[in-house]
Design a protein around this motif. Structure first.
Motif, PDB file in Angstrom:
ATOM      1  N   ASP A 112       0.820  -1.216   0.000  1.00 35.33           N
ATOM      2  CA  ASP A 112       0.000   0.000   0.000  1.00 35.33           C
ATOM      3  C   ASP A 112       0.850   1.260   0.000  1.00 35.33           C
ATOM      4  N   THR A 113       1.842   1.292   0.886  1.00 38.59           N
ATOM      5  CA  THR A 113       2.661   2.506   1.028  1.00 38.59           C
ATOM      6  C   THR A 113       3.919   2.471   0.176  1.00 38.59           C
ATOM      7  N   LYS A 114       4.188   1.322  -0.463  1.00 41.48           N
ATOM      8  CA  LYS A 114       5.393   1.144  -1.286  1.00 41.48           C
ATOM      9  C   LYS A 114       6.666   1.336  -0.451  1.00 41.48           C
ATOM     10  N   GLN A 115       6.641   0.843   0.788  1.00 41.59           N
ATOM     11  CA  GLN A 115       7.803   0.912   1.674  1.00 41.59           C
ATOM     12  C   GLN A 115       8.339  -0.494   1.926  1.00 41.59           C
ATOM     13  N   ALA A 116       9.600  -0.553   2.317  1.00 41.69           N
ATOM     14  CA  ALA A 116      10.226  -1.828   2.667  1.00 41.69           C
ATOM     15  C   ALA A 116      11.061  -1.643   3.925  1.00 41.69           C
ATOM     16  N   TRP A 117      11.164  -2.713   4.706  1.00 43.66           N
ATOM     17  CA  TRP A 117      11.951  -2.710   5.930  1.00 43.66           C
ATOM     18  C   TRP A 117      12.775  -3.983   5.994  1.00 43.66           C
ATOM     19  N   ILE A 118      13.844  -3.914   6.733  1.00 40.28           N
ATOM     20  CA  ILE A 118      14.570  -5.122   7.118  1.00 40.28           C
ATOM     21  C   ILE A 118      14.571  -5.146   8.635  1.00 40.28           C
ATOM     22  N   PHE A 119      14.007  -6.213   9.189  1.00 41.13           N
ATOM     23  CA  PHE A 119      13.980  -6.400  10.634  1.00 41.13           C
ATOM     24  C   PHE A 119      15.069  -7.390  11.001  1.00 41.13           C
ATOM     25  N   SER A 120      15.843  -7.055  12.019  1.00 39.77           N
ATOM     26  CA  SER A 120      16.902  -7.939  12.485  1.00 39.77           C
ATOM     27  C   SER A 120      16.830  -8.046  13.994  1.00 39.77           C
ATOM     28  N   LEU A 121      16.747  -9.260  14.478  1.00 42.84           N
ATOM     29  CA  LEU A 121      16.701  -9.490  15.920  1.00 42.84           C
ATOM     30  C   LEU A 121      18.094  -9.634  16.510  1.00 42.84           C
ATOM     31  N   HIS A 122      19.097  -9.754  15.642  1.00 40.81           N
ATOM     32  CA  HIS A 122      20.468  -9.954  16.113  1.00 40.81           C
ATOM     33  C   HIS A 122      21.429  -8.908  15.565  1.00 40.81           C
ATOM     34  N   GLY A 123      20.993  -7.693  15.494  1.00 40.87           N
ATOM     35  CA  GLY A 123      21.902  -6.602  15.194  1.00 40.87           C
ATOM     36  C   GLY A 123      21.974  -6.153  13.747  1.00 40.87           C
ATOM     37  N   GLU A 124      22.687  -5.049  13.602  1.00 40.52           N
ATOM     38  CA  GLU A 124      22.812  -4.378  12.317  1.00 40.52           C
ATOM     39  C   GLU A 124      23.569  -5.209  11.288  1.00 40.52           C
ATOM     40  N   GLU A 125      24.511  -6.007  11.741  1.00 40.13           N
ATOM     41  CA  GLU A 125      25.304  -6.821  10.803  1.00 40.13           C
ATOM     42  C   GLU A 125      24.410  -7.778  10.014  1.00 40.13           C
ATOM     43  N   ARG A 126      23.456  -8.410  10.704  1.00 37.42           N
ATOM     44  CA  ARG A 126      22.534  -9.329  10.016  1.00 37.42           C
ATOM     45  C   ARG A 126      21.625  -8.555   9.062  1.00 37.42           C
ATOM     46  N   ALA A 127      21.194  -7.361   9.460  1.00 41.84           N
ATOM     47  CA  ALA A 127      20.348  -6.543   8.584  1.00 41.84           C
ATOM     48  C   ALA A 127      21.114  -6.168   7.321  1.00 41.84           C
ATOM     49  N   LYS A 128      22.363  -5.768   7.465  1.00 34.09           N
ATOM     50  CA  LYS A 128      23.194  -5.425   6.301  1.00 34.09           C
ATOM     51  C   LYS A 128      23.406  -6.638   5.405  1.00 34.09           C
ATOM     52  N   TRP A 129      23.591  -7.799   6.022  1.00 28.69           N
ATOM     53  CA  TRP A 129      23.765  -9.019   5.241  1.00 28.69           C
ATOM     54  C   TRP A 129      22.551  -9.246   4.343  1.00 28.69           C
ATOM     55  N   LEU A 130      21.344  -9.148   4.918  1.00 29.87           N
ATOM     56  CA  LEU A 130      20.144  -9.382   4.113  1.00 29.87           C
ATOM     57  C   LEU A 130      19.980  -8.301   3.051  1.00 29.87           C
ATOM     58  N   GLU A 131      20.285  -7.084   3.390  1.00 31.37           N
ATOM     59  CA  GLU A 131      20.206  -6.006   2.398  1.00 31.37           C
ATOM     60  C   GLU A 131      21.107  -6.315   1.209  1.00 31.37           C
ATOM     61  N   ASN A 132      22.318  -6.772   1.470  1.00 33.03           N
ATOM     62  CA  ASN A 132      23.242  -7.123   0.380  1.00 33.03           C
ATOM     63  C   ASN A 132      22.740  -8.317  -0.426  1.00 33.03           C
ATOM     64  N   GLU A 133      22.145  -9.292   0.254  1.00 30.37           N
ATOM     65  CA  GLU A 133      21.611 -10.467  -0.443  1.00 30.37           C
ATOM     66  C   GLU A 133      20.470 -10.091  -1.385  1.00 30.37           C
ATOM     67  N   LEU A 134      19.706  -9.078  -1.016  1.00 33.16           N
ATOM     68  CA  LEU A 134      18.528  -8.714  -1.791  1.00 33.16           C
ATOM     69  C   LEU A 134      18.764  -7.569  -2.764  1.00 33.16           C
ATOM     70  N   THR A 135      19.991  -7.080  -2.830  1.00 36.53           N
ATOM     71  CA  THR A 135      20.293  -6.018  -3.787  1.00 36.53           C
ATOM     72  C   THR A 135      20.094  -6.572  -5.191  1.00 36.53           C
ATOM     73  N   PRO A 136      19.228  -5.930  -5.966  1.00 37.49           N
ATOM     74  CA  PRO A 136      18.972  -6.459  -7.317  1.00 37.49           C
ATOM     75  C   PRO A 136      20.254  -6.532  -8.144  1.00 37.49           C
ATOM     76  N   LEU A 137      20.374  -7.603  -8.870  1.00 35.67           N
ATOM     77  CA  LEU A 137      21.523  -7.793  -9.742  1.00 35.67           C
ATOM     78  C   LEU A 137      21.290  -7.061 -11.058  1.00 35.67           C
ATOM     79  N   LYS A 138      22.351  -6.630 -11.705  1.00 37.47           N
ATOM     80  CA  LYS A 138      22.218  -6.037 -13.032  1.00 37.47           C
ATOM     81  C   LYS A 138      21.632  -7.081 -13.966  1.00 37.47           C
ATOM     82  N   ASN A 139      20.760  -6.650 -14.813  1.00 32.81           N
ATOM     83  CA  ASN A 139      20.108  -7.530 -15.779  1.00 32.81           C
ATOM     84  C   ASN A 139      19.324  -8.663 -15.113  1.00 32.81           C
ATOM     85  N   ALA A 140      18.875  -8.437 -13.869  1.00 30.16           N
ATOM     86  CA  ALA A 140      18.178  -9.491 -13.134  1.00 30.16           C
ATOM     87  C   ALA A 140      16.919  -9.937 -13.868  1.00 30.16           C
ATOM     88  N   THR A 141      16.249  -9.026 -14.516  1.00 27.92           N
ATOM     89  CA  THR A 141      15.032  -9.397 -15.230  1.00 27.92           C
ATOM     90  C   THR A 141      15.342 -10.438 -16.292  1.00 27.92           C
TER      91      THR A 141
END
Length: 169
Positions: A112-141
């Motif tokens: 609805d709001t076109k927002q996204a979050w990353i929730f991490s129960l074990h700190g910022e390092e895990r949140a950054k890890w998931l953010e990097n994992e989900l970074t769209p790849l070039k030519n991903a489509t």
């Protein structure tokens, strides 16, 4: 598109809401890399209860409702952990009766709001890890378009109608 590169990763979960514009379809979630998994049906409900007592999530209001925790499925054959019924032979699919993961890091998407979050129960390092994992790849489509499916039924129309009628009867 973000989940496609992880689709075959063990215990990767994509909880996709497809009812856009409806409150029940507002959020989608991606969960990767659970810190613990459970797939043994014996005593599963007691094990879940014990694990959940030790697992705490500080819930943030006004954000997507799932912010970490338990995700997975309970198969039909798990009924044998609840009731004493005759067991049938294996269905031949080799699918576990239960498959659960405890996720300490979750990506949540509000359609609805076109927002996204990353929730991490074990700190910022895990949140950054998931953010990097989900970074769209070039030519991903181009790289992750689904293959064309060629569906074929293993029932004739008449056999299917007969089978449904047996269930109704």
């Amino acid at each position: 598109l973000l989940f496609a590169p992880h689709a075959n990763t063990p215990f990767a979960q994509f909880l996709d809401s497809s009812q856009f514009g409806h409150q029940q379809g507002r959020y989608s979630y991606i969960c990767l890399d659970p810190f613990e998994t459970m797939s043994e049906p014996k005593g599963i409900f007691q094990n879940i209860e014990e694990k959940l007592k030790a697992f705490s999530v500080t819930h943030h209001e006004d954000m997507p409702p799932f912010q970490g925790g338990l995700v997975g499925y309970f198969g039909y054959e798990l009924l044998h952990e609840i009731e004493q019924l005759a067991q049938k032979e294996s269905d031949g699919f080799s699918v576990p009766d239960v498959c659960l993961g405890f996720y300490d890091v979750v990506a949540a998407f509000d359609h609805d709001t076109k927002q996204a979050w990353i929730f991490s129960l074990h700190g910022e390092e895990r949140a950054k890890w998931l953010e990097n994992e989900l970074t769209p790849l070039k030519n991903a489509t181009e790289n992750f378009l689904p293959a064309e499916l060629n569906w074929q039924s293993d029932f004739t129309k008449e056999d299917y109608i007969s089978s449904v009628q047996k269930v109704i009867d």
